[in-house]
Design a protein around this motif. Structure first.
Motif, PDB file in Angstrom:
ATOM      1  N   LYS A  35      -7.917  -5.650   3.185  1.00 31.68           N
ATOM      2  CA  LYS A  35      -6.574  -5.636   3.765  1.00 31.68           C
ATOM      3  C   LYS A  35      -6.004  -4.223   3.791  1.00 31.68           C
ATOM      4  O   LYS A  35      -5.362  -3.809   4.768  1.00 31.68           O
ATOM      5  N   ASP A  36      -6.239  -3.472   2.725  1.00 38.63           N
ATOM      6  CA  ASP A  36      -5.795  -2.074   2.706  1.00 38.63           C
ATOM      7  C   ASP A  36      -6.591  -1.258   3.720  1.00 38.63           C
ATOM      8  O   ASP A  36      -6.050  -0.360   4.377  1.00 38.63           O
ATOM      9  N   LEU A  82     -11.107  -6.325   9.601  1.00 40.48           N
ATOM     10  CA  LEU A  82     -10.357  -7.553   9.902  1.00 40.48           C
ATOM     11  C   LEU A  82     -11.166  -8.795   9.529  1.00 40.48           C
ATOM     12  O   LEU A  82     -10.619  -9.764   8.978  1.00 40.48           O
ATOM     13  N   ALA A 124     -11.136  -9.287   5.938  1.00 35.21           N
ATOM     14  CA  ALA A 124      -9.807  -9.718   5.497  1.00 35.21           C
ATOM     15  C   ALA A 124      -9.489 -11.146   5.936  1.00 35.21           C
ATOM     16  O   ALA A 124      -8.402 -11.649   5.667  1.00 35.21           O
ATOM     17  N   GLN A 167      -9.318 -12.254   9.114  1.00 38.38           N
ATOM     18  CA  GLN A 167      -8.623 -12.316  10.394  1.00 38.38           C
ATOM     19  C   GLN A 167      -9.669 -12.342  11.523  1.00 38.38           C
ATOM     20  O   GLN A 167      -9.891 -11.360  12.230  1.00 38.38           O
ATOM     21  N   VAL A 219      -7.750  -2.184   6.571  1.00 38.66           N
ATOM     22  CA  VAL A 219      -7.267  -2.411   7.938  1.00 38.66           C
ATOM     23  C   VAL A 219      -6.204  -1.384   8.306  1.00 38.66           C
ATOM     24  O   VAL A 219      -6.264  -0.751   9.370  1.00 38.66           O
TER      25      VAL A 219
END
Length: 376
Positions: free
Chosen positions: A314-315, A342, A345, A347, A317
């Motif tokens: 997430k970081d 992504l 994460a 997504q 991204v």
């Protein structure tokens, strides 16, 4: 996929076993009428002597006899099937005769005849998807691999049919068809064995960069298609080449856990990866500061990619997105890294959109497409 596996899948649907049961002579129960019983005994004797048309004529005579009982009708039906199957002749036994000839030809290794039998099966409306697969296998066993590919493309798209298509395409070096079949199998099943074949094709692409090869190794791990010691070593070494110590450590540790990396050299490589990961983590703040200060975005992409391997997707991204706002030496790499982050994460939709932006060169588009398949 292996020939043995493909053969096993097709053997399970062969006709031989099913047809053998029909070859047992009909049994005359005591309640069968005398007239019908006499005619059927004569029919059975004629069939055993090879006079199938005469045998079928006797059965038809029995079928026309007045006052038949339920037992009469049942035994007549069994005798009809017995003669049809024993004759192996559609002109005598109709659909059952056609199926018997098909089974006999295939089991006797008369593969060209079995292929030709397909038209007769179609005429009698007994050309089932299972029979079509057997015809495809007949092409394969006859060594007619181009014919096998053409025929397999007409099948209904079962997993076994796609396996057959990929296997025959491999035999004639038709990588386009092989890739199409494997992609369909991967999309439908996600099975590691199909991913393994697809990634092997990817490795044969022309002009692959080291980064492309690293991605193919990553996909092998992501899709559960790691098989050998060399698979884990390759991923570990390529990751360390790009100074992705945490990613190398995680991959090599999986190899150790799988009891594939037990030798001194492999364990030394794991130790070096751990040291690299620790050093990179300690220097991360300085690295990010320098990357943010750079007029180019490539250092941010590199840092973000390393963070994915550290489990900080997430970081990563955000870091990679900041890199994409600056000029890049390799914009395609930027989209692939964004998609990779992504996906890690969770997504998936956004990841596929990022991968889809990579259109050229062919090698990068191929790698991005494989990542997109994994995102499904």
């Amino acid at each position: 996929m292996t020939v043995r596996k493909l053969r096993a899948a097709l053997t399970a649907i062969l006709l031989g076993t099913a047809m053998a049961g029909a070859l047992a002579p009909a049994t005359m129960a005591q309640t069968v009428s005398h007239q019908v019983g006499t005619l059927l005994q004569e029919a059975q004797a004629l069939a055993n002597a090879g006079n199938y048309r005469g045998a079928m004529a006797k059965v038809n005579e029995a079928e026309s006899a007045p006052g038949k009982t339920g037992d009469d009708a049942a035994v007549i039906s069994k005798m009809k099937k017995f003669i049809a199957v024993k004759s192996g002749d559609a002109s005598v036994g109709g659909p059952d005769g056609a199926l018997a000839k098909f089974s006999n030809d295939y089991n006797a290794g008369k593969y060209r005849d079995a292929i030709a039998d397909g038209e007769t099966l179609k005429k009698y409306n007994v050309l089932t998807p299972q029979n079509e697969l057997i015809i495809g296998q007949a092409y394969f066993k006859a060594g007619d691999f181009p014919g096998c590919v053409r025929y397999a493309k007409t099948l209904s798209g079962s997993d076994t049919g796609l396996e057959l298509q990929a296997r025959c395409a491999y035999e004639i070096g038709d990588e386009v068809t092989q890739r199409q079949a494997l992609e369909a199998l991967v999309s439908r099943t996600g099975k590691p064995e199909y991913w393994s074949g697809l990634l092997k094709l990817g490795e044969r692409a022309r002009g692959l960069s080291d980064h492309n090869t690293l991605d193919l190794n990553r996909l092998r791990l992501l899709t559960g298609s790691m098989k050998t010691k060399d698979d884990y070593i390759s991923l570990g070494q390529f990751a360390m080449q790009f100074t992705f110590g945490a990613e190398a450590q995680a991959a090599l540790q999986k190899g150790v856990d799988a009891k594939l990396l037990t030798d001194e050299r492999s364990l030394k490589l794991l130790s070096n990866a751990k040291a690299m990961a620790a050093e990179k983590a300690a220097n991360r703040p300085k690295e990010l500061a320098a990357a943010n200060a750079s007029p180019q975005g490539d250092l941010l992409l590199l840092a973000g990619e390393d963070m994915i391997g550290e489990g900080k997707a997430k970081d990563a991204v955000g870091v990679i997105q900041n890199g994409l706002k600056k000029p890049l030496k390799d914009p395609n790499n930027g989209q692939i890294r964004l998609g990779q982050a992504l996906l890690a994460a969770g997504q998936k939709t956004e990841a596929k959109a990022a991968f889809a932006k990579v259109k050229t060169p062919e090698k990068d588009a191929m790698v991005a497409h494989l990542w997109s398949l994994a995102a499904r």
